[in-house]
Enzyme design. Sequence first.
Site, PDB file in Angstrom:
ATOM      1  N   ASP A 110       0.773  -1.306  -0.293  1.00 46.11           N
ATOM      2  CA  ASP A 110       0.565   0.127   0.337  1.00 46.11           C
ATOM      3  C   ASP A 110       0.705   1.240   0.424  1.00 46.11           C
ATOM      4  OD1 ASP A 110       0.925   0.075   2.438  1.00 46.11           O
ATOM      5  OD2 ASP A 110      -0.978  -0.622   3.602  1.00 46.11           O
ATOM      6  N   HIS A 125       6.550  -7.791  -0.647  1.00 45.65           N
ATOM      7  CA  HIS A 125       5.781  -8.118  -2.253  1.00 45.65           C
ATOM      8  C   HIS A 125       4.735  -7.132  -3.003  1.00 45.65           C
ATOM      9  CE1 HIS A 125       3.997 -11.580   1.251  1.00 45.65           C
ATOM     10  NE2 HIS A 125       5.000 -12.553  -0.073  1.00 45.65           N
ATOM     11  N   CYS A 133      10.238  -4.148 -14.699  1.00 45.91           N
ATOM     12  CA  CYS A 133      10.984  -4.451 -15.675  1.00 45.91           C
ATOM     13  C   CYS A 133      10.388  -5.858 -14.900  1.00 45.91           C
ATOM     14  CB  CYS A 133      11.767  -4.180 -16.015  1.00 45.91           C
ATOM     15  SG  CYS A 133      11.955  -5.005 -17.296  1.00 45.91           S
ATOM     16  N   CYS A 136      15.346  -7.158 -16.946  1.00 49.67           N
ATOM     17  CA  CYS A 136      16.067  -6.292 -15.337  1.00 49.67           C
ATOM     18  C   CYS A 136      15.672  -6.175 -14.592  1.00 49.67           C
ATOM     19  CB  CYS A 136      16.942  -5.266 -15.966  1.00 49.67           C
ATOM     20  SG  CYS A 136      15.447  -3.481 -16.342  1.00 49.67           S
ATOM     21  N   CYS A 163      15.823  -1.488 -20.542  1.00 48.89           N
ATOM     22  CA  CYS A 163      16.075  -2.926 -21.595  1.00 48.89           C
ATOM     23  C   CYS A 163      14.920  -3.721 -22.244  1.00 48.89           C
ATOM     24  CB  CYS A 163      16.643  -3.682 -20.414  1.00 48.89           C
ATOM     25  SG  CYS A 163      15.113  -4.676 -19.976  1.00 48.89           S
ATOM     26  N   GLY A 200       2.447  -6.701  13.398  1.00 48.26           N
ATOM     27  CA  GLY A 200       1.421  -6.767  12.941  1.00 48.26           C
ATOM     28  C   GLY A 200       1.611  -7.698  11.535  1.00 48.26           C
ATOM     29  N   SER A 202       1.203 -12.231  11.340  1.00 45.76           N
ATOM     30  CA  SER A 202       1.460 -13.597  12.072  1.00 45.76           C
ATOM     31  C   SER A 202       2.289 -14.676  11.420  1.00 45.76           C
ATOM     32  CB  SER A 202      -0.415 -14.216  11.618  1.00 45.76           C
ATOM     33  OG  SER A 202      -0.548 -14.415  10.502  1.00 45.76           O
ATOM     34  N   GLU A 245      -2.609 -10.933  18.848  1.00 47.74           N
ATOM     35  CA  GLU A 245      -2.576 -12.470  19.199  1.00 47.74           C
ATOM     36  C   GLU A 245      -1.810 -12.757  18.745  1.00 47.74           C
ATOM     37  OE1 GLU A 245      -5.859 -13.192  20.500  1.00 47.74           O
ATOM     38  OE2 GLU A 245      -7.050 -11.403  19.727  1.00 47.74           O
TER      39      GLU A 245
END
Length: 276
Positions: A110, A125, A133, A136, A163, A200, A202, A245
Amino acid sequence: MEGLIERAAADLSKARYAIALTGAGISTESGIHDFRAPDGIWTKNPDMERRAYEAYGKFLKNPAIYWEESLTLPDMLGDLHNIQPNAGHYAIAKMEELGILKCVITQNVDNLHQRSGSINVIDYHGNAFKLRCMRCGRRYFPEEYDLMLLKDTGKLPPRCQKCNGILKQDIVLFNEPIPSDAADKSLKEALKCDLMLVCGTSAVVYPFADLPRVARQKSTGSGFHDIMYTPELGSRVTIIEINAEPTPLTEEGVSDYLIQGNTGDILPRIVEAVSG
Ligand SMILES: [Zn+2]
């Protein structure tokens, strides 16, 4: 609780190289809900989830059609433009500014860490506000391309200016490997740190979930056979969890202790304790 916040502040003050790992939990207070939560975008719209699962296969098969669809259909992640960083993000940025934290590795796409002022951020991620790209690895801002013009003139997919490789949104799709630069850099940080703040998450989604375990293992010196990444064996790492938790990290003894609660509440109190 107050005792644990003081303990975390003391541990952070002593640390030579502290890093943070963050997951979805730090962004829920900004109003980003788990896609599969009862009010999540995929629960409300199963077709969106199906598209998300199929997206990478579609991209590999025909990038032009993939791009055409992604510019025409509603965003699989919902609208991330109107959300704002929260107190947890600002506390992480403050710790970097104070020289305490050296790096943030996040599972979130985000961009809220960057927007709250964090500088050394690894988007494990990917980042929903960047393009990548596939040849490259160079990242671009979508604004650098007139994607609608490319679409209207039949010139999709967008191509790398360096490239000529095919571009995709930076965000890592289902079944897509973690970008090698993010994976390598994260592993090095996990091996280098002597304190890891896990916030935050698990830590059940692999390979991200390896990072705290790799950091923990280097303390014991077990499981290292890769010469490239031989850490200072036996070096002690402190792993502090801030989660709503207990998690597998708590249960498996990977973390030293858990401060149970919301990151938007706990992190600012740690910053206060560490600067006071
Ligand atoms: Zn390229």
